[in-house]
Scaffold this active site. Structure first.
Site, PDB file in Angstrom:
ATOM      1  N   ASN A 100     -12.826  -1.346  30.692  1.00  0.00           N
ATOM      2  CA  ASN A 100     -12.529  -0.988  32.018  1.00  0.00           C
ATOM      3  C   ASN A 100     -13.590   0.002  32.400  1.00  0.00           C
ATOM      4  O   ASN A 100     -13.835   0.920  31.921  1.00  0.00           O
ATOM      5  CB  ASN A 100     -11.264  -0.236  31.964  1.00  0.00           C
ATOM      6  CG  ASN A 100     -10.781   0.362  33.198  1.00  0.00           C
ATOM      7  OD1 ASN A 100     -11.478   0.125  34.352  1.00  0.00           O
ATOM      8  ND2 ASN A 100      -9.893   1.447  33.282  1.00  0.00           N
ATOM      9  N   TRP A 101     -14.285  -0.628  33.169  1.00  0.00           N
ATOM     10  CA  TRP A 101     -15.734   0.292  33.743  1.00  0.00           C
ATOM     11  C   TRP A 101     -15.406   1.314  34.614  1.00  0.00           C
ATOM     12  O   TRP A 101     -16.235   2.077  34.875  1.00  0.00           O
ATOM     13  CB  TRP A 101     -16.659  -0.841  34.333  1.00  0.00           C
ATOM     14  CG  TRP A 101     -17.199  -1.844  33.317  1.00  0.00           C
ATOM     15  CD1 TRP A 101     -17.009  -2.006  32.018  1.00  0.00           C
ATOM     16  CD2 TRP A 101     -18.279  -2.810  33.636  1.00  0.00           C
ATOM     17  NE1 TRP A 101     -17.622  -2.946  31.290  1.00  0.00           N
ATOM     18  CE2 TRP A 101     -18.502  -3.607  32.143  1.00  0.00           C
ATOM     19  CE3 TRP A 101     -18.980  -3.166  34.564  1.00  0.00           C
ATOM     20  CZ2 TRP A 101     -19.402  -4.540  31.957  1.00  0.00           C
ATOM     21  CZ3 TRP A 101     -19.942  -4.241  34.516  1.00  0.00           C
ATOM     22  CH2 TRP A 101     -20.155  -4.954  33.407  1.00  0.00           C
ATOM     23  N   LYS A 102     -14.317   1.151  34.949  1.00  0.00           N
ATOM     24  CA  LYS A 102     -13.649   2.342  36.011  1.00  0.00           C
ATOM     25  C   LYS A 102     -14.635   2.460  37.324  1.00  0.00           C
ATOM     26  O   LYS A 102     -15.556   1.398  37.634  1.00  0.00           O
ATOM     27  CB  LYS A 102     -13.550   3.755  35.291  1.00  0.00           C
ATOM     28  CG  LYS A 102     -12.700   3.420  34.238  1.00  0.00           C
ATOM     29  CD  LYS A 102     -12.218   4.865  33.787  1.00  0.00           C
ATOM     30  CE  LYS A 102     -11.423   4.759  32.266  1.00  0.00           C
ATOM     31  NZ  LYS A 102     -10.800   5.942  32.018  1.00  0.00           N
ATOM     32  N   GLU A 114      -4.687   6.111  35.541  1.00  0.00           N
ATOM     33  CA  GLU A 114      -5.445   6.648  36.685  1.00  0.00           C
ATOM     34  C   GLU A 114      -4.783   6.626  37.856  1.00  0.00           C
ATOM     35  O   GLU A 114      -4.713   7.245  38.942  1.00  0.00           O
ATOM     36  CB  GLU A 114      -6.786   6.559  36.414  1.00  0.00           C
ATOM     37  CG  GLU A 114      -7.723   7.211  35.371  1.00  0.00           C
ATOM     38  CD  GLU A 114      -8.676   6.745  34.521  1.00  0.00           C
ATOM     39  OE1 GLU A 114      -9.358   5.826  35.182  1.00  0.00           O
ATOM     40  OE2 GLU A 114      -8.810   6.969  33.496  1.00  0.00           O
ATOM     41  N   GLY A 143     -10.146   8.903  27.880  1.00  0.00           N
ATOM     42  CA  GLY A 143     -11.227   9.630  28.246  1.00  0.00           C
ATOM     43  C   GLY A 143     -11.606  11.196  27.943  1.00  0.00           C
ATOM     44  O   GLY A 143     -12.264  11.906  28.131  1.00  0.00           O
ATOM     45  N   GLU A 173      -1.482   3.249  26.553  1.00  0.00           N
ATOM     46  CA  GLU A 173      -2.797   4.211  26.497  1.00  0.00           C
ATOM     47  C   GLU A 173      -2.041   5.700  26.771  1.00  0.00           C
ATOM     48  O   GLU A 173      -1.699   5.777  27.944  1.00  0.00           O
ATOM     49  CB  GLU A 173      -3.241   3.820  27.597  1.00  0.00           C
ATOM     50  CG  GLU A 173      -3.906   2.361  27.759  1.00  0.00           C
ATOM     51  CD  GLU A 173      -4.891   2.384  28.642  1.00  0.00           C
ATOM     52  OE1 GLU A 173      -6.161   2.397  28.042  1.00  0.00           O
ATOM     53  OE2 GLU A 173      -4.904   2.536  29.833  1.00  0.00           O
ATOM     54  N   SER A 182      -9.842   6.486  24.070  1.00  0.00           N
ATOM     55  CA  SER A 182     -10.993   6.925  23.519  1.00  0.00           C
ATOM     56  C   SER A 182     -11.076   6.142  22.027  1.00  0.00           C
ATOM     57  O   SER A 182     -11.343   6.366  20.998  1.00  0.00           O
ATOM     58  CB  SER A 182     -10.870   8.445  23.047  1.00  0.00           C
ATOM     59  OG  SER A 182     -10.666   9.457  24.175  1.00  0.00           O
ATOM     60  N   GLY A 240     -12.394   2.353  27.886  1.00  0.00           N
ATOM     61  CA  GLY A 240     -12.862   2.775  29.090  1.00  0.00           C
ATOM     62  C   GLY A 240     -14.424   3.140  28.600  1.00  0.00           C
ATOM     63  O   GLY A 240     -15.320   2.327  28.730  1.00  0.00           O
ATOM     64  N   GLY A 241     -14.527   4.464  28.104  1.00  0.00           N
ATOM     65  CA  GLY A 241     -15.885   4.808  27.868  1.00  0.00           C
ATOM     66  C   GLY A 241     -16.908   3.965  27.037  1.00  0.00           C
ATOM     67  O   GLY A 241     -18.080   3.759  27.502  1.00  0.00           O
ATOM     68  N   HIS A 264      -2.622   1.428  35.351  1.00  0.00           N
ATOM     69  CA  HIS A 264      -3.284   2.239  34.571  1.00  0.00           C
ATOM     70  C   HIS A 264      -3.153   3.691  34.944  1.00  0.00           C
ATOM     71  O   HIS A 264      -2.748   4.030  35.956  1.00  0.00           O
ATOM     72  CB  HIS A 264      -4.975   2.030  35.005  1.00  0.00           C
ATOM     73  CG  HIS A 264      -6.025   2.594  34.182  1.00  0.00           C
ATOM     74  ND1 HIS A 264      -6.277   4.073  34.142  1.00  0.00           N
ATOM     75  CD2 HIS A 264      -6.536   2.072  32.931  1.00  0.00           C
ATOM     76  CE1 HIS A 264      -7.054   4.362  33.275  1.00  0.00           C
ATOM     77  NE2 HIS A 264      -7.136   3.243  32.392  1.00  0.00           N
TER      78      HIS A 264
HETATM   79  C1  PEP Z   1      -9.158   3.307  29.771  1.00  0.00           C
HETATM   80  O1  PEP Z   1      -9.633   3.637  30.899  1.00  0.00           O
HETATM   81  O2  PEP Z   1      -8.324   2.442  29.805  1.00  0.00           O
HETATM   82  C2  PEP Z   1      -9.480   4.079  28.737  1.00  0.00           C
HETATM   83  C3  PEP Z   1      -8.750   3.784  27.639  1.00  0.00           C
HETATM   84  O3  PEP Z   1     -10.590   4.917  28.512  1.00  0.00           O
HETATM   85  P1  PEP Z   1     -11.249   5.663  27.417  1.00  0.00           P
HETATM   86  O4  PEP Z   1     -11.617   4.561  26.394  1.00  0.00           O
HETATM   87  O5  PEP Z   1     -12.274   6.092  27.866  1.00  0.00           O
HETATM   88  O6  PEP Z   1     -10.350   6.720  26.659  1.00  0.00           O
END
Ligand code: PEP
Length: 257
Positions: A10-12, A100, A176, A170, A217, A238-239, A98
């Site tokens: 997920n590049w957000k 966010e 994040g 999640e 993470s 994500g990251g 998600h």
């Molecule tokens: C996500 O965006 O779904 C996510 C899990 O981000 P991160 O891996 O950065 O925690």
């Protein structure tokens, strides 16, 4: 039952034009399909088309996913993007619910359910994200929140459509933040979600074949221990999905398990 691992990036709202294309190019070459794994990357809307072209030219099996969409097919919905528009540019997978979108953009369970149903109706694959906040975890409500979000999200979904549904657990406090659920905590949550799908929503066969990704993470250093858990079937990243070697290492961890 053995389930094919599934890893999503997920590049957000990150990466501009050339950066997005360079990452896609790099992922297409380093994300080796050395073992069975499904992989999807979800760039920002602007770059779906060009990232899709890069993947296609490289002959990559990485799927193209969208981070969001609107549930209506067309009409007066300023600023929104429909599922058929996403299909036009090669998207086959969508994220729904998600954290966010739930907690920053304020999406309620009713809208998340509407989106899930619309996406499945449009023959898309759905990754439905669920997870508790830190306060909810501290109050001992982790399973109740996950069951509630799973139940609302999947209301009205048919047994046949469940072959195109993946759940991403999640925990909001881990997204994040650099904090990761312990393998044991992740396993407990995944097992409880699977049990709910079996006993509360569908049946054993659907629950056992449904994949549940972990997100929060995830990185190369923790992917191995997490994927070793029996109910962890992959990752929503994500990251670490913005760094091609890290993302490839997470995919490789699922293939080695
Ligand atoms: C996500 O965006 O779904 C996510 C899990 O981000 P991160 O891996 O950065 O925690």
């Amino acid at each position: 039952m053995s389930r094919t691992p599934y890893v999503g990036g997920n590049w957000k709202m990150n990466l501009h034009g050339d950066e997005a294309l360079a990452l896609a190019q790099s992922l297409a070459s380093v994300t080796a399909m050395s073992g069975p794994a499904d992989v999807v990357i979800c760039p920002a809307f602007m770059y779906l088309s060009s990232v899709g072209d890069v993947l296609a030219k490289a002959g990559s099996l990485i799927k193209l996913g969208a981070q969001d969409f609107y549930a209506q097919p067309n009409g007066a919905f300023t600023g929104e993007v429909s599922l058929s528009m996403l299909r036009d540019v090669g998207v086959s997978v969508v994220l729904v619910g998600h954290s966010e979108r739930r907690h920053v953009l304020g999406e309620p369970d009713t809208l998340i359910n509407e989106k899930t149903l619309a996406a499945l109706e449009a023959d898309m694959e759905v990754i439905l994200c669920v997870g508790e906040t830190l306060e909810q975890r501290k109050a001992g409500k982790t399973d109740a929140i996950n069951w509630g979000q799973t139940g609302y999200g999947l209301a009205g979904v048919t047994a046949d459509q469940m072959t195109r549904v993946t759940i991403a657990y999640e925990p909001v406090w881990a997204i994040g933040t650099g904090m990761t659920a312990t393998p044991g905590d992740a396993q407990n949550a995944h097992q409880a979600i699977r049990a709910f799908v079996q006993f509360g929503l569908f049946n054993e066969s659907i629950a056992q074949s449904m994949r549940i990704m972990y997100g929060g993470s995830a990185k190369p250093a923790n992917a191995g221990d997490l994927i070793a858990q029996p109910d962890v079937d992959g990752f929503l990243v994500g990251g670490a999905s913005l760094v091609s070697d890290d993302f490839a290492a997470i995919v490789a961890a699922t293939q080695e398990n």
